[in-house]
Motif scaffolding. Structure first.
Motif, PDB file in Angstrom:
ATOM      1  N   VAL A 176      70.066  -6.592 -23.492  1.00 39.88           N
ATOM      2  CA  VAL A 176      68.633  -6.400 -23.725  1.00 39.88           C
ATOM      3  C   VAL A 176      68.027  -5.528 -22.620  1.00 39.88           C
ATOM      4  N   LEU A 177      68.406  -5.788 -21.365  1.00 40.39           N
ATOM      5  CA  LEU A 177      67.899  -4.992 -20.247  1.00 40.39           C
ATOM      6  C   LEU A 177      68.335  -3.531 -20.374  1.00 40.39           C
ATOM      7  N   ASN A 178      69.584  -3.325 -20.795  1.00 40.95           N
ATOM      8  CA  ASN A 178      70.087  -1.965 -20.984  1.00 40.95           C
ATOM      9  C   ASN A 178      69.267  -1.246 -22.049  1.00 40.95           C
ATOM     10  N   GLN A 179      68.924  -1.964 -23.111  1.00 36.01           N
ATOM     11  CA  GLN A 179      68.136  -1.372 -24.193  1.00 36.01           C
ATOM     12  C   GLN A 179      66.727  -1.046 -23.726  1.00 36.01           C
ATOM     13  N   GLU A 180      66.133  -1.949 -22.941  1.00 38.87           N
ATOM     14  CA  GLU A 180      64.784  -1.708 -22.437  1.00 38.87           C
ATOM     15  C   GLU A 180      64.756  -0.529 -21.465  1.00 38.87           C
ATOM     16  N   ASP A 181      65.783  -0.415 -20.628  1.00 36.14           N
ATOM     17  CA  ASP A 181      65.832   0.669 -19.642  1.00 36.14           C
ATOM     18  C   ASP A 181      66.098   2.025 -20.282  1.00 36.14           C
ATOM     19  N   ALA A 182      66.495   2.025 -21.557  1.00 29.50           N
ATOM     20  CA  ALA A 182      66.766   3.287 -22.244  1.00 29.50           C
ATOM     21  C   ALA A 182      65.520   4.152 -22.336  1.00 29.50           C
ATOM     22  N   ASP A 183      64.329   3.547 -22.167  1.00 30.05           N
ATOM     23  CA  ASP A 183      63.093   4.326 -22.208  1.00 30.05           C
ATOM     24  C   ASP A 183      62.879   5.140 -20.940  1.00 30.05           C
ATOM     25  N   LEU A 184      63.629   4.825 -19.886  1.00 28.21           N
ATOM     26  CA  LEU A 184      63.475   5.535 -18.618  1.00 28.21           C
ATOM     27  C   LEU A 184      64.295   6.821 -18.625  1.00 28.21           C
ATOM     28  N   PRO A 185      63.856   7.848 -17.889  1.00 32.05           N
ATOM     29  CA  PRO A 185      64.656   9.073 -17.787  1.00 32.05           C
ATOM     30  C   PRO A 185      65.977   8.797 -17.079  1.00 32.05           C
ATOM     31  N   LEU A 186      66.943   9.669 -17.295  1.00 28.60           N
ATOM     32  CA  LEU A 186      68.293   9.451 -16.798  1.00 28.60           C
ATOM     33  C   LEU A 186      68.341   9.281 -15.289  1.00 28.60           C
ATOM     34  N   HIS A 187      67.524  10.044 -14.539  1.00 32.53           N
ATOM     35  CA  HIS A 187      67.613   9.998 -13.077  1.00 32.53           C
ATOM     36  C   HIS A 187      67.106   8.677 -12.499  1.00 32.53           C
ATOM     37  N   LYS A 188      66.496   7.846 -13.321  1.00 34.03           N
ATOM     38  CA  LYS A 188      66.029   6.547 -12.854  1.00 34.03           C
ATOM     39  C   LYS A 188      66.970   5.413 -13.251  1.00 34.03           C
ATOM     40  N   ARG A 189      68.118   5.774 -13.817  1.00 39.22           N
ATOM     41  CA  ARG A 189      69.106   4.767 -14.216  1.00 39.22           C
ATOM     42  C   ARG A 189      70.436   5.070 -13.538  1.00 39.22           C
ATOM     43  N   GLN A 190      71.126   4.039 -13.076  1.00 38.68           N
ATOM     44  CA  GLN A 190      72.413   4.201 -12.401  1.00 38.68           C
ATOM     45  C   GLN A 190      73.564   3.758 -13.302  1.00 38.68           C
ATOM     46  N   HIS A 191      74.707   4.432 -13.131  1.00 38.20           N
ATOM     47  CA  HIS A 191      75.936   3.947 -13.751  1.00 38.20           C
ATOM     48  C   HIS A 191      76.340   2.644 -13.064  1.00 38.20           C
ATOM     49  N   PHE A 192      76.529   1.606 -13.833  1.00 40.64           N
ATOM     50  CA  PHE A 192      76.960   0.336 -13.258  1.00 40.64           C
ATOM     51  C   PHE A 192      78.016  -0.287 -14.153  1.00 40.64           C
ATOM     52  N   GLY A 193      78.964  -0.979 -13.535  1.00 42.15           N
ATOM     53  CA  GLY A 193      79.963  -1.722 -14.289  1.00 42.15           C
ATOM     54  C   GLY A 193      79.818  -3.205 -14.007  1.00 42.15           C
TER      55      GLY A 193
END
Length: 247
Positions: A208-225
């Motif tokens: 759900v958090l991943n889906q919500e963060d999809a509204d943010l531009p790419l530079h505000k999201r980090q690759h995480f495992g």
């Protein structure tokens, strides 16, 4: 999920694909940005308002409803054939992962060494595999569910075990762990069921958090495992010290 919530989520994804913000919508509809945010947060869409937003998106309401309906038919698991085709082409697999993580077309070709023509070709293949719905102007709608799981024992799971998990557990030099914790013990079946239920809930919350963060531009999201695993297991150095009759 209610139908109006599905419509809202579809609208948010379409806005992001066209690089439109609530402020842009407010300006075009001669409204305040706060009002637009309230409409989206409370799902208080009238038919007139939906039609106006669709006009901004240059689509009809029927187009919106069709896309929203297709969105409910998401894939929680691929077929063997689909998994094999993804693994046969690294770039195809990469674009499929980007699509699942809500990257836009421009973000994919801007971040990775994939030109526009090749990206369109790869998206067309994902559309043929029914992993996305390819829309006009290089927009697309992912059909991969957030709680997607690969086939147990299938090609993707074997790939993850051999190529991803081993490397994930062996960070590069000076690459930090954000969080790492190992817990062992002896548990009853009741306790094991409780732990599994809590782990399943965590995966849903992360999705759900991943889906919500999809509204943010790419530079505000980090690759995480995030790797969660649980199985009957005892370290071999302990196992080798068991009495023969306990082995």
């Amino acid at each position: 999920m209610s139908q109006i919530t599905q419509i809202r989520n579809t609208l948010k994804q379409l806005l992001r694909q066209q690089n439109l913000t609530y402020k842009n919508i407010a300006e075009k509809l001669n409204m305040s940005e706060a009002n637009i945010k309230r409409i989206f947060s409370t799902n208080s869409f009238t038919l007139d308002r939906l039609e106006q937003i669709c006009e901004v998106l240059q689509m009809s309401m029927s187009d919106l409803f069709i896309i929203a309906q297709k969105q409910t038919q998401q894939l929680s698991q691929l077929t063997i054939e689909q998994e094999l085709e993804l693994l046969a082409d690294t770039k195809l697999l990469l674009v499929a992962v980007c699509v699942r993580d809500a990257w836009t077309f421009e973000e994919i070709i801007g971040y990775y060494n994939i030109d526009q023509h090749e990206a369109i070709r790869l998206l067309a293949r994902l559309d043929r595999l029914k992993i996305i719905n390819l829309l006009p102007n290089n927009h697309f709608k992912s059909l991969i569910a957030q709680d997607f799981r690969w086939i147990p024992g299938g090609p993707l799971e074997k790939f993850m075990e051999q190529e991803v998990m081993v490397k994930f557990m062996a960070p590069k030099k000076d690459e930090p762990w954000t969080f790492r914790f190992y817990l062992r013990g002896r548990y009853s079946q009741t306790s094991i069921d409780i732990i599994q239920r809590k782990l399943n809930q965590l995966t849903k919350e992360a999705a759900v958090l991943n889906q919500e963060d999809a509204d943010l531009p790419l530079h505000k999201r980090q690759h995480f495992g995030l790797l969660m695993a649980m199985r009957p297991w005892e370290p071999s150095l302990f196992e080798n010290m068991r009495r023969p009759e306990k082995r």
